[in-house]
Design an enzyme around this catalytic site. Sequence first.
Site, PDB file in Angstrom:
ATOM      1  N   SER A 260       4.323  -4.060  -4.805  1.00 59.37           N
ATOM      2  CA  SER A 260       3.765  -2.811  -5.302  1.00 59.37           C
ATOM      3  C   SER A 260       4.353  -1.622  -4.562  1.00 59.37           C
ATOM      4  O   SER A 260       4.605  -1.675  -3.364  1.00 59.37           O
ATOM      5  CB  SER A 260       2.238  -2.809  -5.202  1.00 59.37           C
ATOM      6  OG  SER A 260       1.845  -2.369  -3.926  1.00 59.37           O
ATOM      7  N   LYS A 261       4.578  -0.606  -5.337  1.00 61.37           N
ATOM      8  CA  LYS A 261       5.124   0.632  -4.810  1.00 61.37           C
ATOM      9  C   LYS A 261       4.189   1.180  -3.717  1.00 61.37           C
ATOM     10  O   LYS A 261       4.618   1.699  -2.708  1.00 61.37           O
ATOM     11  CB  LYS A 261       5.225   1.631  -5.975  1.00 61.37           C
ATOM     12  CG  LYS A 261       5.903   2.921  -5.622  1.00 61.37           C
ATOM     13  CD  LYS A 261       7.405   2.815  -5.706  1.00 61.37           C
ATOM     14  CE  LYS A 261       8.016   4.055  -5.090  1.00 61.37           C
ATOM     15  NZ  LYS A 261       9.376   3.811  -4.602  1.00 61.37           N
ATOM     16  N   ARG A 262       2.900   0.996  -3.977  1.00 61.67           N
ATOM     17  CA  ARG A 262       1.905   1.535  -3.051  1.00 61.67           C
ATOM     18  C   ARG A 262       2.033   0.909  -1.664  1.00 61.67           C
ATOM     19  O   ARG A 262       1.744   1.537  -0.661  1.00 61.67           O
ATOM     20  CB  ARG A 262       0.505   1.291  -3.603  1.00 61.67           C
ATOM     21  CG  ARG A 262      -0.354   2.511  -3.530  1.00 61.67           C
ATOM     22  CD  ARG A 262      -1.629   2.440  -4.359  1.00 61.67           C
ATOM     23  NE  ARG A 262      -1.832   1.212  -5.073  1.00 61.67           N
ATOM     24  CZ  ARG A 262      -2.770   0.317  -4.783  1.00 61.67           C
ATOM     25  NH1 ARG A 262      -3.585   0.511  -3.777  1.00 61.67           N
ATOM     26  NH2 ARG A 262      -2.909  -0.776  -5.499  1.00 61.67           N
ATOM     27  N   ASP A 270      15.051   2.527  -5.337  1.00 63.77           N
ATOM     28  CA  ASP A 270      14.999   2.456  -3.876  1.00 63.77           C
ATOM     29  C   ASP A 270      16.080   1.516  -3.357  1.00 63.77           C
ATOM     30  O   ASP A 270      16.740   1.799  -2.355  1.00 63.77           O
ATOM     31  CB  ASP A 270      13.639   1.924  -3.392  1.00 63.77           C
ATOM     32  CG  ASP A 270      12.502   2.884  -3.713  1.00 63.77           C
ATOM     33  OD1 ASP A 270      12.760   4.090  -3.815  1.00 63.77           O
ATOM     34  OD2 ASP A 270      11.357   2.412  -3.869  1.00 63.77           O
TER      35      ASP A 270
END
Length: 489
Positions: A260-262, A270
């Site tokens: 997850s990006k979070r 990225d």
Amino acid sequence: MDRKFFEDMEARIPRGKVRTRFAPSPTGYMHVGNLRTALYTWCIARHAGGTFILRIEDTDQNRLVEGAVDVIYKTLRECGLDHDEGPDVGGPVAPYVQSERRNTYLPYAQLLVERGHAYYCFCEKSGSEEDAGFEHIEDPCRSLPPEEVQRRLDAGEPYVIRQKIPREGTTTFHDEIFGDITAPNADLDDQVLIKRDGLPTYNFANVIDDHLMGITHVVRGTEYLASAPKYNLLYEGLGWEIPRYVHCSPVMRDAHNKMSKRHGDPSYEDLIAEGYLTEAVVNYVALLGWSPKGEREIFSLPELAEAFDLSGISKSPAIFDKEKLTYFNAEYIKAMEPAAFAKAAEPWIRQAVKNPAYSTAAIAAILQQRTERLSDIPEKLDFFDTLPEYDTALFVHKKSKSTLETSRDMLRAAIDTLEALPEWTETTVHDSLVTLAEARGVKNALLMWPVRIAAAGKLVTPGGAVEICAILGREETLRRLRLGLEKLN
Ligand code: GLU
């Protein structure tokens, strides 16, 4: 009901043995999992000589993220996942965009109402943000008399259209990876098909479009497994053939959590920014949940399309392993054409090396076989523009048998030899130093060690003494070697 509308739509459905679509909602970055879904979807189509479609599912206007569509296009383009078909004929193929097809969906919802598989719901909270917690099983609108429905529609009352899930029984669907799955209908909710704003939910638009676009294989993440029975009931209600489902297990950051990006897990962008090559990312991502037959791991995109088969897709989640990706990346870098590597490496080289006299191609050549990620390049080149302060102790080296004395002696001799060189190239520098070592009856290493230390001012360098001196050029090399000698005197 306008029979003609439905007949026309049916007549326009493109047919083909294998037609797949990647159907992202533009809600953020291109996650590794999204990229994998796109890749598998594309491979299934290409493997069969079929058609690959890109469809942007943007009917949920609240969830849209600005710029997300562009990220999707850019990523697919860079990765080579080209789509074949779109709403326009001629010109570059635009993708399908659901918000541009907004008038397509309502008639199908109305047809479902007519057939008893959906109903108008006038409840206040219906279809709003709080809808999630709203109990629809007892929804009074499920059984409103048709005349009352008509009266309220005529009066312009706001409404949503909900799917009418049977209370009893079970629904079974087949998935290519997970086999037959049966869900009790009581567990399924009367999901909203058409929202208050008249737009379809993506669950509904997804089914309608998969049918209207002649999709044969629906490839998506396992997070949609739970919705599949509801989709099936829609297909059945509309009398449509159900496509083949291919649900892929998630890509995980570790044994328990999805990427997850979070949590700081990288998106495709990225990874590129971190110095990974697109081809390496694509190859590695393909193997996250799909195993080719045999031991081979390195596949170009066309080779992936050739080798890809549904039977290789795994039920268990795959764990994203950056070290493994780094290994792939290094392999891809090694195998690149030198000119292509120089081009890819140039921006990274120029981050560290500003002096235009130092050739990008020559620097790239010494890096290529020892670079794992492009982002590792700048720190390796810090000695080119400015000779670092370094300790005289670096001239002492066990393996080459260098001592302060031998280094002093060798540097002095190297300076004399190099000063006399008529032409300064890698070959002439090399040959003259090798000849010198021979004439002095010493091993090359005893001579090269102090030359490299004096030229670079550091212990670890990409490339050896000769390559570094060739890039630095005559004047700068001699200046540095003399400085080294001064330290030793
Ligand atoms: N639009 C959905 C998403 O972005 C995909 C649904 C599907 O592929 O069927 O997750």
